[in-house]
Design a protein around this motif. Structure first.
Motif, short mmCIF file in Angstrom:
data_model
loop_
_atom_site.label_atom_id
_atom_site.label_comp_id
_atom_site.label_asym_id
_atom_site.label_seq_id
_atom_site.Cartn_x
_atom_site.Cartn_y
_atom_site.Cartn_z
N GLU A 40 80.16 17.12 -47.42
CA GLU A 40 78.76 17.09 -47.82
C GLU A 40 78.40 18.29 -48.70
O GLU A 40 77.68 18.18 -49.68
CB GLU A 40 77.87 17.04 -46.58
N GLU A 41 78.96 19.44 -48.33
CA GLU A 41 78.71 20.65 -49.13
C GLU A 41 79.35 20.52 -50.50
O GLU A 41 78.77 20.90 -51.53
CB GLU A 41 79.27 21.87 -48.39
N ALA A 42 80.57 19.98 -50.54
CA ALA A 42 81.28 19.84 -51.81
C ALA A 42 80.60 18.84 -52.73
O ALA A 42 80.65 18.98 -53.96
CB ALA A 42 82.73 19.42 -51.55
N LEU A 43 79.94 17.83 -52.14
CA LEU A 43 79.29 16.81 -52.97
C LEU A 43 78.17 17.40 -53.83
O LEU A 43 77.89 16.89 -54.92
CB LEU A 43 78.71 15.70 -52.09
N THR A 44 77.54 18.45 -53.36
CA THR A 44 76.44 19.04 -54.14
C THR A 44 76.95 19.64 -55.45
O THR A 44 76.21 19.72 -56.44
CB THR A 44 75.74 20.14 -53.33
N GLY A 45 78.19 20.05 -55.47
CA GLY A 45 78.74 20.61 -56.71
C GLY A 45 79.84 19.76 -57.27
O GLY A 45 80.71 20.25 -57.99
N ALA A 46 79.82 18.46 -56.97
CA ALA A 46 80.93 17.60 -57.35
C ALA A 46 80.70 16.85 -58.66
O ALA A 46 81.50 16.00 -59.02
CB ALA A 46 81.20 16.58 -56.24
N GLN A 47 79.61 17.12 -59.35
CA GLN A 47 79.32 16.34 -60.54
C GLN A 47 80.43 16.43 -61.58
O GLN A 47 80.68 15.48 -62.32
CB GLN A 47 78.00 16.81 -61.15
N SER A 48 81.10 17.57 -61.62
CA SER A 48 82.18 17.70 -62.59
C SER A 48 83.42 16.93 -62.16
O SER A 48 84.27 16.60 -62.99
CB SER A 48 82.55 19.18 -62.78
N GLU A 49 83.53 16.64 -60.85
CA GLU A 49 84.72 15.94 -60.35
C GLU A 49 84.49 14.44 -60.20
O GLU A 49 85.40 13.65 -60.36
CB GLU A 49 85.12 16.52 -58.99
N LEU A 50 83.28 14.07 -59.83
CA LEU A 50 82.98 12.66 -59.57
C LEU A 50 81.82 12.18 -60.42
O LEU A 50 80.86 12.92 -60.63
CB LEU A 50 82.59 12.48 -58.09
N ASP A 51 81.93 10.94 -60.88
CA ASP A 51 80.75 10.38 -61.55
C ASP A 51 79.79 9.86 -60.48
O ASP A 51 80.08 9.89 -59.28
CB ASP A 51 81.15 9.28 -62.53
N ALA A 52 78.65 9.37 -60.88
CA ALA A 52 77.60 8.99 -59.94
C ALA A 52 78.04 7.87 -59.00
O ALA A 52 77.74 7.89 -57.80
CB ALA A 52 76.35 8.58 -60.72
N LEU A 53 78.79 6.89 -59.52
CA LEU A 53 79.20 5.77 -58.69
C LEU A 53 80.21 6.20 -57.63
O LEU A 53 80.13 5.78 -56.48
CB LEU A 53 79.78 4.65 -59.56
N SER A 54 81.14 7.05 -58.02
CA SER A 54 82.13 7.54 -57.06
C SER A 54 81.47 8.36 -55.97
O SER A 54 81.84 8.28 -54.79
CB SER A 54 83.19 8.39 -57.77
N THR A 55 80.46 9.14 -56.36
CA THR A 55 79.72 9.93 -55.37
C THR A 55 79.03 9.03 -54.36
O THR A 55 79.03 9.31 -53.15
CB THR A 55 78.68 10.81 -56.07
N ARG A 56 78.47 7.91 -54.83
CA ARG A 56 77.81 6.97 -53.93
C ARG A 56 78.81 6.35 -52.95
O ARG A 56 78.48 6.10 -51.78
CB ARG A 56 77.11 5.88 -54.74
N VAL A 57 80.04 6.10 -53.40
CA VAL A 57 81.06 5.55 -52.50
C VAL A 57 81.39 6.55 -51.40
O VAL A 57 81.49 6.20 -50.22
CB VAL A 57 82.34 5.19 -53.28
N VAL A 58 81.54 7.83 -51.78
CA VAL A 58 81.85 8.86 -50.79
C VAL A 58 80.72 8.98 -49.77
O VAL A 58 80.95 9.02 -48.56
CB VAL A 58 82.09 10.22 -51.49
N GLU A 59 79.48 9.01 -50.27
CA GLU A 59 78.34 9.15 -49.36
C GLU A 59 78.20 7.95 -48.44
O GLU A 59 77.91 8.08 -47.25
CB GLU A 59 77.06 9.34 -50.18
N ALA A 60 78.44 6.74 -48.98
CA ALA A 60 78.36 5.54 -48.15
C ALA A 60 79.46 5.54 -47.09
O ALA A 60 79.25 5.12 -45.95
CB ALA A 60 78.48 4.29 -49.02
N GLY A 61 80.64 6.03 -47.48
CA GLY A 61 81.74 6.11 -46.53
C GLY A 61 81.44 7.06 -45.39
O GLY A 61 81.70 6.76 -44.22
N LEU A 62 80.86 8.21 -45.71
CA LEU A 62 80.50 9.17 -44.68
C LEU A 62 79.48 8.60 -43.71
O LEU A 62 79.56 8.78 -42.50
CB LEU A 62 79.94 10.45 -45.31
N ALA A 63 78.50 7.87 -44.25
CA ALA A 63 77.48 7.25 -43.39
C ALA A 63 78.11 6.20 -42.48
O ALA A 63 77.76 6.07 -41.31
CB ALA A 63 76.40 6.62 -44.25
#
Length: 361
Positions: free
Chosen positions: A214-237
């Motif tokens: 969750e902490e890494a996601l806040t600074g992950a824009q350079s590593e992940l695009d928006a759709l990939s970030t949504r997949v990670v967040e949905a997976g965590l939930a």
């Protein structure tokens, strides 16, 4: 062996049962636990240690029926114990012996063999199956949900709107979840999300990895695009929800044993209801949790518990402890009310002690 007999106020009249009444009542219960069939006065008179006519036996049976200890399932039938009668027998009259050497050896061998290079859940699964085999009932275990260190995570597309999340633990366990996907998600987004998670989860439990991700996601824009970030967040939930709602896991083995000794169609209906009860994991877990109070074996009979109010079943259960002497789970046997309590009580007690000793090694 520790068998916890609940402290209850005696029912009026039960404490005053004379020797003859107790012997007749014990014979009815013993017959029921052995055959499941009613016992009539003529056959009962032949079993008694003193000579008593069938008419005299019927008079005593009428008194026992008046106390609510026995009943006649059909007109002109023999008598069966009521649930109150079984509770009275278990609490006040049952003689609990020790396990046979053969049963002790079987339990020791099964649990010890299971402990070699196997996960905690596999040991408990084998213990549940072993209890089922020895008791001819269903073996049950409830324990805290194990959270293994993660070895690998992968997203497998199922259709445009769903993916299968495969979570592989370092202990060899595999957990699958269905994950809803954002519309129009390219397959590359799943690969990106898996790479991102694998880099941060490997060697950690889900609980340990969650805050870091969750902490890494806040600074992950350079590593992940928006759709990939949504997949990670949905997976965590997805992973957080079931673990939070059901922090304990239930293992049931040997349900088929419950179908082996049916006597009539009403038995079939009772077993059907019991199998439905076993599907209601939350209720079974709550009932097993009641066995964590105290050190001894607990016996739950029929409708005195909400879970078995329709199926008329029983459970014998005992807690087991870890190396810190903390109760970490409960194991037991579920079956019809005519379980062989005197044999199953020491069996469950000994199995709980063996499982506990394995955890303390």
């Amino acid at each position: 062996m520790s068998f916890e007999r609940p402290i209850r106020e005696p029912q009026p009249g039960l404490a005053q049962l004379d020797r003859r009444s107790r012997e007749i009542f014990r014979s009815i219960v013993d017959s029921y636990l052995t055959t499941g069939e009613p016992l009539g006065s003529r056959n009962l008179s032949r079993l008694l240690s003193v000579s008593l006519s069938p008419a005299s036996v019927r008079n005593v049976m009428a008194d026992l029926e008046g106390l609510g200890l026995i009943y006649a399932p059909h007109a002109s039938a023999g008598r069966l114990p009521t649930e109150l009668g079984l509770r009275f027998f278990v609490d006040a009259m049952m003689e609990v012996g020790d396990l046979s050497v053969a049963d002790r050896d079987a339990i020791q061998r099964q649990v010890a063999a299971s402990n070699r290079d196997r996960s905690f859940e596999e040991v408990l699964t084998d213990a549940s199956a072993m209890l089922s085999g020895l008791s001819r009932g269903a073996g049950v275990v409830v324990t805290a949900k194990h959270d293994p260190a993660i070895k690998h995570i992968e997203f497998v597309p199922l259709d445009p709107d769903r993916a299968l999340v495969v979570l592989v633990g370092e202990d060899g366990s595999v957990e699958n979840r269905i994950l809803a996907l954002p519309r129009g998600l390219p397959s590359s987004a799943l690969v990106e999300a898996a790479n991102f998670l694998n880099a941060r989860m490997r060697g950690r439990t889900l609980g340990e990895a969650r805050s870091a991700i969750e902490e890494a996601l806040t600074g992950a824009q350079s590593e992940l695009d928006a759709l990939s970030t949504r997949v990670v967040e949905a997976g965590l939930a997805s992973w957080a929800g079931p673990n939070a709602d059901q922090p304990r896991q239930l293992i049931v083995r040997g349900q088929a044993n419950l179908l082996d000794d049916l006597k009539a169609l009403d038995d079939l209906e009772r077993i059907r209801l019991l199998l439905e009860d076993l599907e209601g994991k939350k209720e079974v877990i709550e009932l097993l949790g009641r066995a964590e109070i105290g050190d001894g074996v607990r016996i739950f009979i029929g409708s005195e518990n909400k879970l078995f109010s329709l199926s008329g079943s029983s459970m014998v259960a005992a807690p087991f402890r870890d190396e810190e002497r903390k109760i970490v789970g409960v194991l037991g046997v579920i079956g019809p009310t005519r379980l062989n309590y005197a044999r199953i009580v020491p069996m469950v007690d000994y199995t709980a002690k063996v499982v506990g000793s394995m955890l303390r090694r």
